[in-house]
Design an enzyme around this catalytic site. Structure first.
Site, short mmCIF file in Angstrom:
data_model
loop_
_atom_site.label_atom_id
_atom_site.label_comp_id
_atom_site.label_asym_id
_atom_site.label_seq_id
_atom_site.Cartn_x
_atom_site.Cartn_y
_atom_site.Cartn_z
N ASN A 213 50.80 43.85 41.13
CA ASN A 213 50.58 42.50 41.69
C ASN A 213 50.59 41.48 40.56
O ASN A 213 50.23 41.78 39.43
CB ASN A 213 49.23 42.46 42.43
CG ASN A 213 48.81 41.04 42.80
OD1 ASN A 213 47.77 40.55 42.35
ND2 ASN A 213 49.60 40.37 43.60
N GLY A 214 51.03 40.29 40.90
CA GLY A 214 51.00 39.17 39.97
C GLY A 214 52.38 38.68 39.60
O GLY A 214 53.17 39.40 38.99
N CYS B 158 38.25 39.18 41.39
CA CYS B 158 38.09 37.75 41.66
C CYS B 158 37.26 37.09 40.56
O CYS B 158 36.11 37.46 40.35
CB CYS B 158 37.45 37.53 43.02
SG CYS B 158 37.35 35.79 43.42
N HIS C 218 46.33 43.51 39.50
CA HIS C 218 46.80 42.16 39.20
C HIS C 218 47.00 42.14 37.68
O HIS C 218 46.02 42.17 36.92
CB HIS C 218 45.76 41.14 39.66
CG HIS C 218 46.17 39.71 39.41
ND1 HIS C 218 45.41 38.64 39.81
CD2 HIS C 218 47.25 39.18 38.80
CE1 HIS C 218 46.01 37.50 39.47
NE2 HIS C 218 47.13 37.82 38.84
N PRO D 191 45.29 39.77 49.45
CA PRO D 191 44.14 39.05 50.03
C PRO D 191 44.03 37.69 49.38
O PRO D 191 44.07 37.58 48.15
CB PRO D 191 42.94 39.94 49.63
CG PRO D 191 43.39 40.69 48.42
CD PRO D 191 44.88 40.85 48.55
N MET D 192 43.89 36.64 50.16
CA MET D 192 43.75 35.29 49.58
C MET D 192 42.76 34.49 50.42
O MET D 192 43.01 34.19 51.60
CB MET D 192 45.12 34.60 49.52
CG MET D 192 46.04 35.23 48.48
SD MET D 192 47.65 34.45 48.33
CE MET D 192 48.52 35.15 49.73
N ARG E 272 51.02 34.49 46.37
CA ARG E 272 51.37 33.09 46.60
C ARG E 272 52.76 32.91 47.19
O ARG E 272 52.96 32.04 48.05
CB ARG E 272 51.22 32.31 45.29
CG ARG E 272 49.75 32.07 44.94
CD ARG E 272 49.56 31.70 43.49
NE ARG E 272 49.85 32.82 42.59
CZ ARG E 272 49.68 32.79 41.29
NH1 ARG E 272 49.25 31.69 40.71
NH2 ARG E 272 49.93 33.87 40.55
N GLN F 231 39.48 43.60 52.83
CA GLN F 231 38.93 43.56 51.47
C GLN F 231 37.48 43.12 51.52
O GLN F 231 37.16 42.09 52.11
CB GLN F 231 39.70 42.61 50.56
CG GLN F 231 39.17 42.74 49.13
CD GLN F 231 39.72 41.73 48.16
OE1 GLN F 231 39.48 40.53 48.30
NE2 GLN F 231 40.45 42.19 47.16
C1 LIG Z 1 44.20 30.84 47.37
C2 LIG Z 1 44.01 32.22 46.78
C3 LIG Z 1 42.92 32.97 47.16
C4 LIG Z 1 42.75 34.27 46.64
N1 LIG Z 1 41.72 35.04 47.12
C5 LIG Z 1 41.62 36.33 46.72
C6 LIG Z 1 40.67 37.21 47.31
O1 LIG Z 1 39.94 36.85 48.24
N2 LIG Z 1 40.62 38.49 46.84
C7 LIG Z 1 41.43 38.93 45.84
O2 LIG Z 1 41.35 40.11 45.45
N3 LIG Z 1 42.36 38.14 45.29
C8 LIG Z 1 42.48 36.86 45.71
N4 LIG Z 1 43.47 36.07 45.20
C9 LIG Z 1 44.40 36.63 44.19
C10 LIG Z 1 45.62 37.24 44.90
O3 LIG Z 1 45.24 38.31 45.73
C11 LIG Z 1 46.64 37.75 43.87
O4 LIG Z 1 46.03 38.78 43.11
C12 LIG Z 1 47.10 36.66 42.92
O5 LIG Z 1 47.45 35.47 43.61
C13 LIG Z 1 48.31 37.14 42.09
O6 LIG Z 1 49.40 37.48 42.91
P1 LIG Z 1 50.65 36.45 43.11
O7 LIG Z 1 51.12 36.07 41.74
O8 LIG Z 1 51.66 37.24 43.88
O9 LIG Z 1 50.11 35.26 43.83
C14 LIG Z 1 43.66 34.78 45.69
C15 LIG Z 1 44.77 34.01 45.33
C16 LIG Z 1 44.96 32.75 45.86
C17 LIG Z 1 46.18 31.93 45.47
#
Ligand SMILES: Cc1cc2nc3c(=O)[nH]c(=O)nc-3n(C[C@H](O)[C@H](O)[C@H](O)COP(=O)(O)O)c2cc1C
Length: 427
Positions: free
Chosen positions: A266-267, A153, A226, A68-69, A290, A123
């Site tokens: 995740n992460g 978050c 995460h 979710p982003m 990302r 979410q």
């Molecule tokens: C622009 C952006 C918005 C995000 N919004 C949320 C969100 O709404 N809810 C959430 O649980 N995580 C959110 N995240 C975190 C991501 O879900 C994820 O946990 C985090 O980017 C780490 O994963 P990655 O390294 O694969 O990017 C957001 C991340 C980004 C970059």
């Protein structure tokens, strides 16, 4: 010159409100083990178990999901992602329970999605039990495949707003109650997405206490981890996804210490090889954020074949864009002036990541956003920047793994968790 000549449109895309239905179907994909590449016997066993568990009616989390982003994984991005991968699970942006409750008469705008987007997870975030219950009940009509609760978050807009987002990790009893309330109001499985800690509450035992209490006090059986802590001392949300170190050993410690629960890692996972490496080490699922947004082709186009073991659709980026154009034209301006060409085209900007012509395409896109009012004109003005050889290229072999970040993870696991039943009983 328009660059879409030379092939036929594969599928028709029915425009927005009509496609966006309360879809009663639950998606469960069969797994074609015979076609699997890049996967060891262990992973095949894992998949085999997956199938068995699903047949037995028990929940098993998705092997691969897009995180979710906020402002990224909107309907437009998810449409693009689904054109590239049929099997990746797609998470929505976080929706506050209050938004759902207060927009009761305009719910489609926030909750509706095209049926093609299954499997899809909603979410939600919040800290008011009544609103969480009502929001889940309202969302139930849309038949999401899972409801996920945000406990990760760190954004001040969320975390500073009462006990919301990652701050909830400090109150596992509340999270247990919230998850019970949510589970009671939905037919879908429920899950929690969290960090591995908050500020100084970052020991492995504290993480285990959180997992133990939430799973003891509610029907939650799936946690998305995460694998870095959150800092609430004022660093930006972006830094909170970069500065605290990743501790995958905590994630694999949870797999060892909670064998009855399911965990998605995740992460910092950036390639399909890393996804498969995490699965081979025993992760039940892998969530990518990302990388799936910034480089959707190189990330998502491999998911169906290299993770799910089904033949790749063989789709090219030209074909994806042609279908996306149909979608885009249908949704432009459905809310008055919104969405604009810029809104709809935004998820496309990573499609040619590190390919020849990428820089020029982005510069042309920036200029085109100033005046284009149709997707057709947007593509006509920009797509010449990309060579045909890129637009029509079939998917290449997935790049081979340079380093496996999970290779020696078993050597560095934290000491096993000792359950603190007393604390749970009297929490
Ligand atoms: C622009 C952006 C918005 C995000 N919004 C949320 C969100 O709404 N809810 C959430 O649980 N995580 C959110 N995240 C975190 C991501 O879900 C994820 O946990 C985090 O980017 C780490 O994963 P990655 O390294 O694969 O990017 C957001 C991340 C980004 C970059």
């Amino acid at each position: 010159m328009m660059k879409f000549a030379g092939y036929t449109l594969i599928a028709s895309f029915t425009p927005t409100h009509s496609i966006i239905l309360k879809h009663p179907r639950r998606f469960r994909f069969g797994l074609n083990l015979a076609n699997s590449r890049n996967i060891s016997a262990d992973a095949l066993k894992h998949r085999s178990n997956t199938k068995t568990l699903m047949v037995a009616g028990r929940y098993f989390p998705p092997l691969f999901s897009v995180a979710p982003m906020m402002e990224w994984t909107d309907h437009h991005y998810r449409t693009l992602a689904r054109l590239i991968s049929k099997h990746a699970w797609l998470y929505t942006e976080m929706l506050a329970a209050e938004t759902i409750v207060y927009q009761e008469h305009d719910l489609d705008r926030f909750l509706a999605f095209s049926p093609e987007q299954h499997p899809i997870v909603l979410q939600i975030g919040g800290s008011n039990l009544e609103n969480l219950a009502k929001a889940t009940e309202l969302a139930n009509a849309y038949s999401y495949d899972e409801i996920n609760f945000n406990c990760g978050c760190p954004s001040p807009r969320v975390a500073g707003h009462g006990c919301f987002g990652v701050r909830l990790m400090l109150d596992p009893k509340f999270v247990g109650e919230a998850m019970s309330v949510i589970a009671a109001k939905t037919n879908a499985p429920v899950s929690v997405k969290c960090r591995i800690g908050v500020d100084d509450h970052d020991s492995y035992n504290e993480l285990c206490d959180f997992i133990y209490k939430v799973s003891s006090l509610s029907p939650t059986r799936h946690f998305i981890i995460h694998s870095r802590k959150a800092l609430l001392n004022g660093i930006s949300p972006a830094d909170n996804r970069r500065v605290p170190p990743l501790k995958y050993e905590y994630f694999y410690g949870l797999l060892r210490d909670f064998p009855d629960l399911k965990f998605t890692i995740n992460g910092g996972i950036n390639s399909i090889d890393e996804v498969n490496a995490a699965l081979l080490e025993g992760a039940h699922g892998v969530m990518v954020g990302r990388a799936a947004y910034n480089n959707p082709w190189q990330t998502l186009a491999y998911v169906d074949s290299a993770v799910y073991g089904v033949p790749s659709s063989g789709v090219t980026r030209r074909q994806v864009l042609k279908e996306y154009e149909v979608y885009g034209e249908a949704v432009l301006g459905i809310y008055g002036k919104k969405p604009t060409v810029r809104d709809v085209a935004k998820p496309l900007l990573g499609l040619f990541h590190s390919e020849p012509g990428n820089g020029l395409w982005k510069r042309r896109a920036d200029a085109a956003f100033m005046h284009c009012t149709t997707m057709k004109s947007f593509f006509e003005e920009t797509l010449d920047a990309i060579p045909d050889s890129v637009l029509d290229a079939p998917l290449a072999e997935a790049p081979s793994r340079s380093e496996n970040p999970f290779a020696n993870i078993r050597d560095v696991l934290p000491p096993p968790y000792k359950e603190r039943e007393q604390e749970v009983l009297y929490a």
